[in-house]
Structure formats: structure tokens, C-alpha cells
Design a protein around this motif. Sequence first.
Motif, mmCIF file in Angstrom:
data_model
loop_
_atom_site.group_PDB
_atom_site.id
_atom_site.type_symbol
_atom_site.label_atom_id
_atom_site.label_comp_id
_atom_site.label_asym_id
_atom_site.label_seq_id
_atom_site.Cartn_x
_atom_site.Cartn_y
_atom_site.Cartn_z
ATOM 1 N N THR A 197 0.827 -1.215 0.000
ATOM 2 C CA THR A 197 0.000 0.000 0.000
ATOM 3 C C THR A 197 0.853 1.254 0.000
ATOM 4 O O THR A 197 0.656 2.157 -0.817
ATOM 5 C CB THR A 197 -0.899 0.003 1.270
ATOM 6 N N VAL A 198 1.806 1.316 0.928
ATOM 7 C CA VAL A 198 2.592 2.554 1.042
ATOM 8 C C VAL A 198 3.509 2.751 -0.179
ATOM 9 O O VAL A 198 3.778 3.884 -0.584
ATOM 10 C CB VAL A 198 3.404 2.625 2.357
ATOM 11 N N SER A 216 1.294 4.290 -2.670
ATOM 12 C CA SER A 216 1.005 5.696 -2.304
ATOM 13 C C SER A 216 2.169 6.581 -2.702
ATOM 14 O O SER A 216 1.980 7.690 -3.206
ATOM 15 C CB SER A 216 0.779 5.829 -0.795
ATOM 16 N N SER A 217 3.374 6.083 -2.457
ATOM 17 C CA SER A 217 4.566 6.849 -2.761
ATOM 18 C C SER A 217 4.651 7.144 -4.258
ATOM 19 O O SER A 217 4.975 8.249 -4.682
ATOM 20 C CB SER A 217 5.770 6.036 -2.289
ATOM 21 N N GLN A 229 2.046 7.056 -6.395
ATOM 22 C CA GLN A 229 0.903 7.890 -6.764
ATOM 23 C C GLN A 229 1.229 9.367 -6.514
ATOM 24 O O GLN A 229 0.846 10.236 -7.270
ATOM 25 C CB GLN A 229 -0.273 7.464 -5.891
ATOM 26 N N MET A 230 1.946 9.621 -5.422
ATOM 27 C CA MET A 230 2.265 11.009 -5.055
ATOM 28 C C MET A 230 3.563 11.484 -5.708
ATOM 29 O O MET A 230 4.012 12.587 -5.439
ATOM 30 C CB MET A 230 2.403 11.117 -3.529
ATOM 31 N N LEU A 235 6.668 10.573 -5.221
ATOM 32 C CA LEU A 235 7.681 10.878 -4.198
ATOM 33 C C LEU A 235 8.950 10.056 -4.367
ATOM 34 O O LEU A 235 9.826 10.075 -3.518
ATOM 35 C CB LEU A 235 7.109 10.613 -2.793
ATOM 36 N N GLY A 236 9.036 9.296 -5.431
ATOM 37 C CA GLY A 236 10.231 8.473 -5.635
ATOM 38 C C GLY A 236 10.134 7.166 -4.886
ATOM 39 O O GLY A 236 9.062 6.775 -4.402
ATOM 40 N N ARG A 237 11.290 6.509 -4.771
ATOM 41 C CA ARG A 237 11.294 5.177 -4.166
ATOM 42 C C ARG A 237 10.901 5.200 -2.688
ATOM 43 O O ARG A 237 11.334 6.071 -1.946
ATOM 44 C CB ARG A 237 12.681 4.560 -4.296
ATOM 45 N N PHE A 238 10.100 4.208 -2.306
ATOM 46 C CA PHE A 238 9.690 4.073 -0.903
ATOM 47 C C PHE A 238 10.912 3.771 -0.038
ATOM 48 O O PHE A 238 11.772 2.985 -0.413
ATOM 49 C CB PHE A 238 8.670 2.920 -0.801
ATOM 50 N N GLN A 239 10.997 4.411 1.118
ATOM 51 C CA GLN A 239 12.124 4.142 2.026
ATOM 52 C C GLN A 239 11.676 3.523 3.339
ATOM 53 O O GLN A 239 12.231 2.536 3.767
ATOM 54 C CB GLN A 239 12.907 5.425 2.279
ATOM 55 N N LYS A 240 10.680 4.157 3.984
ATOM 56 C CA LYS A 240 10.200 3.509 5.215
ATOM 57 C C LYS A 240 8.802 3.974 5.613
ATOM 58 O O LYS A 240 8.338 5.017 5.143
ATOM 59 C CB LYS A 240 11.179 3.723 6.372
ATOM 60 N N ALA A 241 8.160 3.171 6.445
ATOM 61 C CA ALA A 241 6.837 3.526 6.943
ATOM 62 C C ALA A 241 6.761 3.119 8.408
ATOM 63 O O ALA A 241 7.320 2.100 8.796
ATOM 64 C CB ALA A 241 5.757 2.813 6.148
ATOM 65 N N MET A 277 -5.154 9.305 -3.173
ATOM 66 C CA MET A 277 -4.089 8.525 -2.538
ATOM 67 C C MET A 277 -4.438 8.282 -1.069
ATOM 68 O O MET A 277 -4.278 7.176 -0.556
ATOM 69 C CB MET A 277 -2.762 9.296 -2.670
ATOM 70 N N THR A 301 -4.818 4.692 0.668
ATOM 71 C CA THR A 301 -3.863 4.313 1.728
ATOM 72 C C THR A 301 -4.600 3.961 3.021
ATOM 73 O O THR A 301 -4.320 2.937 3.650
ATOM 74 C CB THR A 301 -2.865 5.467 1.998
ATOM 75 N N ILE A 306 3.421 7.215 9.151
ATOM 76 C CA ILE A 306 4.407 8.129 8.543
ATOM 77 C C ILE A 306 5.058 7.394 7.393
ATOM 78 O O ILE A 306 5.673 6.349 7.587
ATOM 79 C CB ILE A 306 5.503 8.553 9.550
ATOM 80 N N LEU A 307 4.893 7.932 6.219
ATOM 81 C CA LEU A 307 5.484 7.310 5.022
ATOM 82 C C LEU A 307 6.643 8.182 4.532
ATOM 83 O O LEU A 307 6.474 9.380 4.302
ATOM 84 C CB LEU A 307 4.391 7.187 3.952
ATOM 85 N N THR A 308 7.820 7.595 4.418
ATOM 86 C CA THR A 308 8.998 8.339 3.947
ATOM 87 C C THR A 308 9.475 7.761 2.626
ATOM 88 O O THR A 308 9.683 6.555 2.523
ATOM 89 C CB THR A 308 10.151 8.234 4.979
ATOM 90 N N SER A 309 9.625 8.622 1.648
ATOM 91 C CA SER A 309 10.133 8.190 0.349
ATOM 92 C C SER A 309 11.338 9.050 -0.018
ATOM 93 O O SER A 309 11.670 9.990 0.689
ATOM 94 C CB SER A 309 9.056 8.345 -0.717
ATOM 95 N N ALA A 310 11.942 8.716 -1.162
ATOM 96 C CA ALA A 310 13.171 9.420 -1.553
ATOM 97 C C ALA A 310 12.981 10.931 -1.669
ATOM 98 O O ALA A 310 13.921 11.698 -1.441
ATOM 99 C CB ALA A 310 13.666 8.861 -2.875
ATOM 100 N N HIS A 311 11.764 11.374 -2.007
ATOM 101 C CA HIS A 311 11.594 12.815 -2.230
ATOM 102 C C HIS A 311 10.479 13.450 -1.397
ATOM 103 O O HIS A 311 9.904 14.459 -1.804
ATOM 104 C CB HIS A 311 11.362 13.085 -3.718
#
Lengths: 374, 116
Positions: A303-304, A307-308, A310-311, A313-319, B43, B47, B67-72
Motif C-alpha cells: 500500500t505505502v 502511495s509513494s 501515486q504522489m 515521491l520516488g522510491r519508498f524508504q520507510k513507513a 491517494m 492508503t 508516517i510514510l517516507t520516500s526518496a523525495h
Amino acid sequence: MGIFDTLRYKKDLERLEKMARETPSTENFLSLIKKYISLGDQDNALRVAKQAIDQFPEADEVFEIYSKLRRQQSQDEIESLKRNLKQRPTPAVFSQLAEIYKDLREDETAMKYCRQSIELFPNDDRCYCILGELRLRRFYSDLLAKDAQIAITNLEKAYEINTRNYRSLLSLSKFYLQIGMVQKARQRLKNILLFAPEDENVKKLLDVSSNVPKPPHEDMDVLLHQIEAQRRLHYNLDRENVPGVPTPVNHEIFQEALENLKGAEGLLSLLVCDEDGNLIARYAKENIDVYTYYEVSVSIYQTVQDSSRQMDLGRFQKAEIEGPFGNIHIMAADGVIYMAIGETLVKNETLRKYLQHLTKTISVNTGKIAAKNR
Amino acid sequence: MRRILQQLNREVGVKGSMVVSPDGLVVMAELGEGIDQEVVAAMASSTIGSTKRALNLCGHDKFDRLILTSAHGRIVFVDIELAYLLVLTDKNINIDFTLLEIDGAAHRIRNTWKIE
């Protein structure tokens, strides 16, 4: 400063310049930059920092010092350009501002100026080119197909508006080469030779293009999706092109690392999966249904990740998710997904530490095995 | 509520915020330039829905914070009872400081609803 001091400084500088030239490394560059700064020579410090960042774009320390110097140097320029923008907006002013922010890696601000320029001056090629380069930088770092598609649309648009846009053509050629579209790359390189027939860079790339292994087809979407899945360019112009062998997943290393965290306070389960959600290793406290947690965590990971994307935001890193069930932390690193499930009372910081410990142990053990194999 | 969101957006690294129902209905949005409200709402809805469905597997039906963290960039979701507060932030910020502000904003929105 006396004559001896001057001579000593000069000698020091020559030595550091030589070191940076002959054995370029981040340390050597940093020593030279710091020397120039200590002498109050900001221009040379910035010149060397620019060379360093071109050679070591991923080195945080180098970028930090470069960005500081560049910001100091461009502060007045930014203010003046912003004033000009208010009085009389032109594509040149927009592109200069975007260029500065691109250099400072403030991509969103750079993109904002590009978008504003394109809205007001849709027939000017400069901001399409910068927008394309910004996206291309993201693509080379994350290797996501979407970034490449947006980059190419903008760079091709810049070329369509101005067939002599050297930067766009060069970026396009390098991109096509690296994803395996050799014919297309050669075509764009030849487009440059039409107006710059003696360009050495282009001639070199044309030579390189004959060594690039040709994929069975030149379908951009297919090639990009392959690159995204394999996390590797078809051909890398910046590094030695050793045929890519995917690192085999060593289940034992992961399982061993999990054993180290057995019984950690507040920890219910630890799971390691590949990017498709296949379980590699697991640990669960007694009486804990590990498969339920596995299903929950993988489903949340998918899911996350969506979402990443869709938005954009680039590659998912952590949740990190918290609720009455406790805490779930999911982290992606080098194509492996780590998941930690903690009790309700366990602090987020503690779970983060467990995951850090886990990834560190795995990286150390992997290094040991690699050294042993050598 | 708009004032609370505007105040939150003034925090370092916050790019925009929104109050959205679990099915994607936008209650209030203060998103920055270039952020498409409909994309964010869609989204958010997927989610929230998918995460709740996943949690159902272990017998739970809600989460307090994600909390969702992505590259950007980052996205923070906070449950505010009838809806979710969603905050978009830069990646390179000290998230712990920003979380304090986000929790504060979430608390104020909950209180506003209670009073109403």
C-alpha cells in the motif's frame, strides 16, 4: 602575511592541488577546498568544490560544502533575479533562477520556476531542458520509469522547440545509451554533429555507442521497466560496466542477524522479505502468529509503496504505523524489505534501533562473506 | 480548521496539509503550489482503506498514525476520529519536531469538532 608565510601557503596549495588532480578523492578535494576557504579565496574554493561534486555527486560532505559556498555566492544573484522577475518576467530570468536552485539541489523550487516559465512562455526551450534534467537526475538516483518518462518528454520538447539545444540533445543521447536504445542515442548524437561537427564529447559517445550491448528490442517502456525492476542501468556511462550479476540472497545471513535480536524488549516479530514480498527470514516471539503479521506487513508495504508512486515521491524508504495493535515499522534498503512489529508500549525509537541494528549486522556479515570469497 | 492548517503549513518543511475523510472526501485542504488536491485525496483514501483492511487481518480496524517516507518527501496521516489529518513534508527535516506540531494541530481540530 610575510613573504615566507606566502611562500609556505603557496607551496601547501600546490601540493593539495596536485593531490586532488592526481589522486582525486573526496578527502583530497575537501582538504583543498578548506585550504582555499581558510585563505579567504571563495572563488577558488567554489571552483574546486564544483569539480569535486562533478566527480563525487553522491558524497554528502562534498555537496554540503559546495552548497554552502554556492549559496553564499549566489545570494545576491538570487535576490536580484527575484526582483527582476517581479518587474519584468522573462524566460531567461526564470531559467537562471531554476538553474541556481537545481545546482543547490532544491529541486522543488527549481521545478516551480520552470513550471511558471513554461506557463508564461511555452515556446521557450530553456525551462523544458532544466525540468528534463531535474527529472533525469532523479531517474539516475532512483531508477524509476516514471521519472525517465517525464524527463524525456521535457527534453524532447526542448529539442523540438530548439533543434540546436546542445544540453537537451546530450542528455537525451546519454540517457538513450544507458537504457539500451542505441539507435536513438546515435540519432541524437548525429543531431548535435549537424551544428557542432567537431564536438569531441559527441564523437567519443558515438564510439562508446558501438560497444553498448544491444537489447533484443528498443521499446522504451519495456527497457525502463526492466531497469526499474533490476535497479540497474542497461549500460552505465559513469562506472565500469562489469556485467551485472544480481547479488544472491543469502538466507543464512538474514536469519543469523535476526537471531541477535531474539528476546529484544517489546519486539513481537521481525521479518525480512524481497521487494515482491517473498519471505526471506523471520523471527517471532513465542505464541505470536508470524504469518498473520507477515500478511499484514506485506500488505501495508504494498500500500505505502503504491502511495509513494501515486504522489510522485520516488522510491519508498520507510513507513511507521502505530495504533492499538502496537507499532509496525517497514524499511527498504538495497532491494530488501525489513519489517519490525512491536508491542503497544514499545517506543518508535526502540523499533528504529532494532531495524538499524539488523541492517548493520547484515551489512557487516555480507562484507565478511564477500571478503572470505575473495 | 483552515487557520489550524495554515498555521501548520508555516512550520519548516511542511508543504501542505489536508483533512480528509477515510473515503477520500476533502473536508479542508491547504496544499502548496503544484500539489493536486484530487490526487492527494485519492491517494489518502486508498492508503487509509488498504491499511485498515490489512490491519483487519490481525483483528484491528484503525491506526493512530502512519508516517510514510520516500526518496523525495514524507506523508503523515493522523487519525482525528471522524477523518484523517494528512500532512506533506520535505524529507530532510527533523520529523520528531514536526510531529509535535502535527499532533498539536490534530488535537486542536478534534477539539474544534467536539465544540461544534
